[in-house]
Write a protein that holds these residues in place. Sequence first.
Motif, short mmCIF file in Angstrom:
data_model
loop_
_atom_site.label_atom_id
_atom_site.label_comp_id
_atom_site.label_asym_id
_atom_site.label_seq_id
_atom_site.Cartn_x
_atom_site.Cartn_y
_atom_site.Cartn_z
N ILE A 1 -2.84 -2.51 -8.79
CA ILE A 1 -4.00 -3.29 -8.36
C ILE A 1 -5.19 -2.37 -8.14
N ASP A 2 -4.94 -1.25 -7.46
CA ASP A 2 -6.01 -0.31 -7.13
C ASP A 2 -5.39 1.02 -6.76
N GLY A 3 -6.21 2.04 -6.69
CA GLY A 3 -5.74 3.35 -6.26
C GLY A 3 -6.88 4.34 -6.34
N HIS A 4 -6.89 5.27 -5.40
CA HIS A 4 -7.94 6.28 -5.37
C HIS A 4 -7.45 7.55 -4.69
N ARG A 5 -8.01 8.66 -5.13
CA ARG A 5 -7.81 9.92 -4.44
C ARG A 5 -8.86 9.98 -3.34
N LEU A 6 -8.50 10.52 -2.19
CA LEU A 6 -9.43 10.63 -1.07
C LEU A 6 -9.97 12.05 -0.97
N ARG A 7 -11.16 12.16 -0.44
CA ARG A 7 -11.74 13.49 -0.20
C ARG A 7 -10.99 14.15 0.96
N VAL B 1 0.87 -1.16 0.00
CA VAL B 1 0.00 0.00 0.00
C VAL B 1 0.91 1.21 0.00
N VAL B 2 0.66 2.11 -0.93
CA VAL B 2 1.46 3.31 -1.08
C VAL B 2 0.57 4.48 -0.69
N LEU B 3 0.84 5.09 0.47
CA LEU B 3 0.02 6.18 1.00
C LEU B 3 0.60 7.52 0.53
N VAL C 1 -17.20 5.96 20.05
CA VAL C 1 -17.08 7.41 20.02
C VAL C 1 -16.61 7.81 18.62
N THR C 2 -17.35 8.69 17.97
CA THR C 2 -16.94 9.17 16.65
C THR C 2 -16.58 10.64 16.75
N THR C 3 -15.57 11.02 15.96
CA THR C 3 -15.10 12.39 15.92
C THR C 3 -14.99 12.81 14.47
N ASP C 4 -15.47 13.99 14.16
CA ASP C 4 -15.30 14.51 12.81
C ASP C 4 -13.82 14.82 12.59
N GLY C 5 -13.34 14.46 11.42
CA GLY C 5 -11.96 14.77 11.07
C GLY C 5 -11.03 13.59 11.21
N PRO C 6 -9.76 13.84 10.91
CA PRO C 6 -8.76 12.76 10.94
C PRO C 6 -8.39 12.37 12.36
N PHE C 7 -7.65 11.27 12.46
CA PHE C 7 -7.26 10.70 13.75
C PHE C 7 -6.44 11.68 14.58
N ALA C 8 -5.50 12.38 13.96
CA ALA C 8 -4.60 13.25 14.72
C ALA C 8 -4.31 14.50 13.90
N GLU C 9 -3.95 15.55 14.59
CA GLU C 9 -3.52 16.77 13.91
C GLU C 9 -2.10 16.55 13.41
N THR C 10 -1.92 16.67 12.13
CA THR C 10 -0.60 16.50 11.53
C THR C 10 -0.42 17.53 10.43
N LYS C 11 0.82 17.74 10.02
CA LYS C 11 1.09 18.66 8.92
C LYS C 11 0.62 18.07 7.60
N GLU C 12 0.78 16.76 7.44
CA GLU C 12 0.40 16.11 6.20
C GLU C 12 -0.76 15.15 6.43
N GLN C 13 -1.62 15.06 5.42
CA GLN C 13 -2.76 14.16 5.49
C GLN C 13 -2.67 13.16 4.35
N ILE C 14 -3.31 12.01 4.52
CA ILE C 14 -3.36 11.02 3.44
C ILE C 14 -4.38 11.51 2.43
N GLY C 15 -3.91 11.75 1.21
CA GLY C 15 -4.78 12.27 0.17
C GLY C 15 -5.18 11.23 -0.86
N GLY C 16 -4.53 10.07 -0.81
CA GLY C 16 -4.84 9.02 -1.75
C GLY C 16 -3.94 7.83 -1.52
N PHE C 17 -4.14 6.79 -2.32
CA PHE C 17 -3.33 5.59 -2.15
C PHE C 17 -3.31 4.79 -3.43
N PHE C 18 -2.30 3.96 -3.53
CA PHE C 18 -2.21 2.93 -4.56
C PHE C 18 -1.99 1.60 -3.85
#
Length: 114
Positions: free
Chosen positions: A43-49, A4-6, A65-82
Amino acid sequence: MKYVVLICSDETTDTQPGTPENDTVMAEYGELVGEMVKAGVMIDGHRLRPTDTATTVRVERGKVVTTDGPFAETKEQIGGFFVLECRDLDEATAWAARIPTARNGSIEVRPVWE
């Protein structure tokens, strides 16, 4: 072996849809995906919202417990994968190095536990 390539970047500084810069980057992605398909590694790949559409789920003391947003505050976010099928890590990282976002973000390559 599958990898998986993040694709990670700062989504606040990414190129914006409808701009010439974004068109150039998307064309580069299209060309790379074509090459990965032709090489038989794709094999697969997609851009994420964006992360503002994410929901994080945790179970705390047996309660969901659900929280809006990503798991942690970081400078970079996962925008897609292959998901790639490569001979080894060297081949997977060679493909990852060609991803346009590697120039201003980071690419994480992880083997799939099969």
